[in-house]
Design an enzyme around this catalytic site. Structure first.
Site, PDB file in Angstrom:
ATOM      1  N   ARG A 268       3.170   3.644   7.194  1.00  0.00           N
ATOM      2  CA  ARG A 268       4.073   4.409   6.931  1.00  0.00           C
ATOM      3  C   ARG A 268       3.218   5.850   6.573  1.00  0.00           C
ATOM      4  NH1 ARG A 268       7.684   2.627   2.716  1.00  0.00           N
ATOM      5  NH2 ARG A 268       6.660   0.159   3.163  1.00  0.00           N
TER       6      ARG A 268
ATOM      7  N   GLU B  99       3.798  -3.364  -5.162  1.00  0.00           N
ATOM      8  CA  GLU B  99       5.641  -3.571  -5.495  1.00  0.00           C
ATOM      9  C   GLU B  99       5.736  -5.337  -5.495  1.00  0.00           C
ATOM     10  OE1 GLU B  99       8.059  -1.121  -5.090  1.00  0.00           O
ATOM     11  OE2 GLU B  99       9.828  -1.180  -6.179  1.00  0.00           O
TER      12      GLU B  99
HETATM   13  O1  LIG Z   1       2.350   3.285  -4.471  1.00  0.00           O
HETATM   14  P1  LIG Z   1       2.724   0.887  -4.299  1.00  0.00           P
HETATM   15  O2  LIG Z   1       3.311   0.419  -5.236  1.00  0.00           O
HETATM   16  O3  LIG Z   1       1.012   1.432  -3.860  1.00  0.00           O
HETATM   17  O4  LIG Z   1       3.027   1.458  -3.445  1.00  0.00           O
HETATM   18  C1  LIG Z   1       3.613   2.535  -1.878  1.00  0.00           C
HETATM   19  C2  LIG Z   1       2.677   2.095  -0.725  1.00  0.00           C
HETATM   20  O5  LIG Z   1       3.513   0.755  -0.574  1.00  0.00           O
HETATM   21  C3  LIG Z   1       4.298   1.035   1.083  1.00  0.00           C
HETATM   22  O6  LIG Z   1       2.782   0.220   2.545  1.00  0.00           O
HETATM   23  P2  LIG Z   1       3.746  -1.179   2.421  1.00  0.00           P
HETATM   24  O7  LIG Z   1       2.483  -1.806   1.948  1.00  0.00           O
HETATM   25  O8  LIG Z   1       4.909  -1.409   1.980  1.00  0.00           O
HETATM   26  O9  LIG Z   1       3.556  -0.840   4.038  1.00  0.00           O
HETATM   27  P3  LIG Z   1       3.880  -0.120   5.262  1.00  0.00           P
HETATM   28  O10 LIG Z   1       2.738   1.018   5.417  1.00  0.00           O
HETATM   29  O11 LIG Z   1       3.029  -0.547   6.793  1.00  0.00           O
HETATM   30  O12 LIG Z   1       5.499  -0.715   5.527  1.00  0.00           O
HETATM   31  C4  LIG Z   1       4.280   2.336   0.739  1.00  0.00           C
HETATM   32  O13 LIG Z   1       4.281   2.831   2.556  1.00  0.00           O
HETATM   33  C5  LIG Z   1       3.000   2.899   0.479  1.00  0.00           C
HETATM   34  O14 LIG Z   1       1.423   2.853   1.327  1.00  0.00           O
HETATM   35  N1  LIG Z   2      10.244   0.402  -3.829  1.00  0.00           N
HETATM   36  C1  LIG Z   2      10.043   0.664  -2.168  1.00  0.00           C
HETATM   37  N2  LIG Z   2      10.349   1.560  -1.090  1.00  0.00           N
HETATM   38  C2  LIG Z   2       9.556   1.825  -0.256  1.00  0.00           C
HETATM   39  N3  LIG Z   2       8.452   2.076   0.380  1.00  0.00           N
HETATM   40  C3  LIG Z   2       7.727   1.220  -1.101  1.00  0.00           C
HETATM   41  N4  LIG Z   2       6.727   0.726  -1.292  1.00  0.00           N
HETATM   42  C4  LIG Z   2       6.326   0.161  -2.383  1.00  0.00           C
HETATM   43  N5  LIG Z   2       7.253   0.217  -3.149  1.00  0.00           N
HETATM   44  C5  LIG Z   2       8.329   0.824  -1.809  1.00  0.00           C
END
Ligand SMILES: O=P(O)(O)OC[C@H]1O[C@H](OP(=O)(O)OP(=O)(O)O)[C@H](O)[C@@H]1O
Ligand SMILES: Nc1ncnc2[nH]cnc12
Length: 208
Positions: free
Chosen positions: A96, A133
């Site tokens: 993302r 998370e």
């Molecule tokens: O601050 P944090 O607790 O580290 O969480 C934030 C991260 O979590 C999500 O990515 P995700 O790993 O879900 O992967 P994606 O972007 O492929 O959906 C989001 O896009 C951030 O990169």
């Molecule tokens: N609650 C949340 N929603 C969307 N992206 C996340 N990445 C980590 N925590 C998330």
């Protein structure tokens, strides 16, 4: 076809709820973005309970991505939020983070460094593991993507626990780069991810 506007004919989220309002002065910590931009964008983010695991409220930006003016406004708001920061390139985190980091790099005329999930980049990489998370993960960057002394802005869609961003910052510094700051569309303030980011600048468009 009629132009889309920031005011949808009906409620923006098809299911789930838009991110609930928080204190008006905390809604937009854009430091350069306008409060109106943050508030206009809030309605395009859905809250999805218990995704991807029970107990996590997932903030879904797909409505925003799917609406041209909202997507543009999000990139514009990020650009305004990082005004005044000096950096050479933008590093964003798969997946993302790419959706916002790449258009922001184009808009600002900066190079783009993809931090990818393991095994995707073809040449020599540095890897950093971290906790999310809702699980564990790792990211990799090409060893030659950042030169010593490069000033790097780290961009992602969401700041939650800060684990992902802290890992990205560690990669930048392992390669001799300097973290010029962090920029996010959304900060989940309750998770206090900022505590993981040190005293470097953190710019946020919307707080949830
Ligand atoms: O601050 P944090 O607790 O580290 O969480 C934030 C991260 O979590 C999500 O990515 P995700 O790993 O879900 O992967 P994606 O972007 O492929 O959906 C989001 O896009 C951030 O990169
Ligand atoms: N609650 C949340 N929603 C969307 N992206 C996340 N990445 C980590 N925590 C998330």
């Amino acid at each position: 076809m009629a132009a889309e506007t920031m005011e949808p004919a009906g409620p923006a989220p098809a299911e789930g709820g838009a991110v609930a309002g928080c204190a008006a002065d905390g809604a937009l910590a854009g430091r350069g973005a306008t409060q109106g931009a943050g508030e206009a964008l809030r309605r395009w983010v859905r809250r999805v309970p218990d995704h991807p695991v029970p107990g996590v409220t997932f903030l879904d930006i797909t409505p925003l991505l799917g609406h041209g003016p909202a997507f543009r406004q999000a990139v514009d708001a990020l650009a305004a939020a990082v005004a005044g920061l000096e950096f050479d390139r933008i590093l964003a985190i798969e997946a993302r983070g790419f959706l916002l980091g790449a258009p922001l790099a184009v808009q600002l005329g900066k190079g783009f460094v993809p931090a990818r999930k393991p095994g995707k980049l073809p040449l020599t990489v540095v890897r950093q593991a971290y906790e999310l998370e809702y699980g564990q993960a790792a990211i990799e960057v090409h060893r030659d993507a950042i030169a010593p002394g490069d000033r790097v802005l780290i961009v992602d869609d969401v700041l939650a626990t800060g684990g992902t961003s802290a890992a990205a910052a560690a990669l930048v510094e392992r390669l001799g780069g300097r973290v010029a700051g962090f920029a996010y569309l959304i900060e989940i303030a309750a998770l206090d991810g900022r505590r993981r980011l040190g005293d470097r600048p953190v710019r946020v468009v919307l707080r949830a």
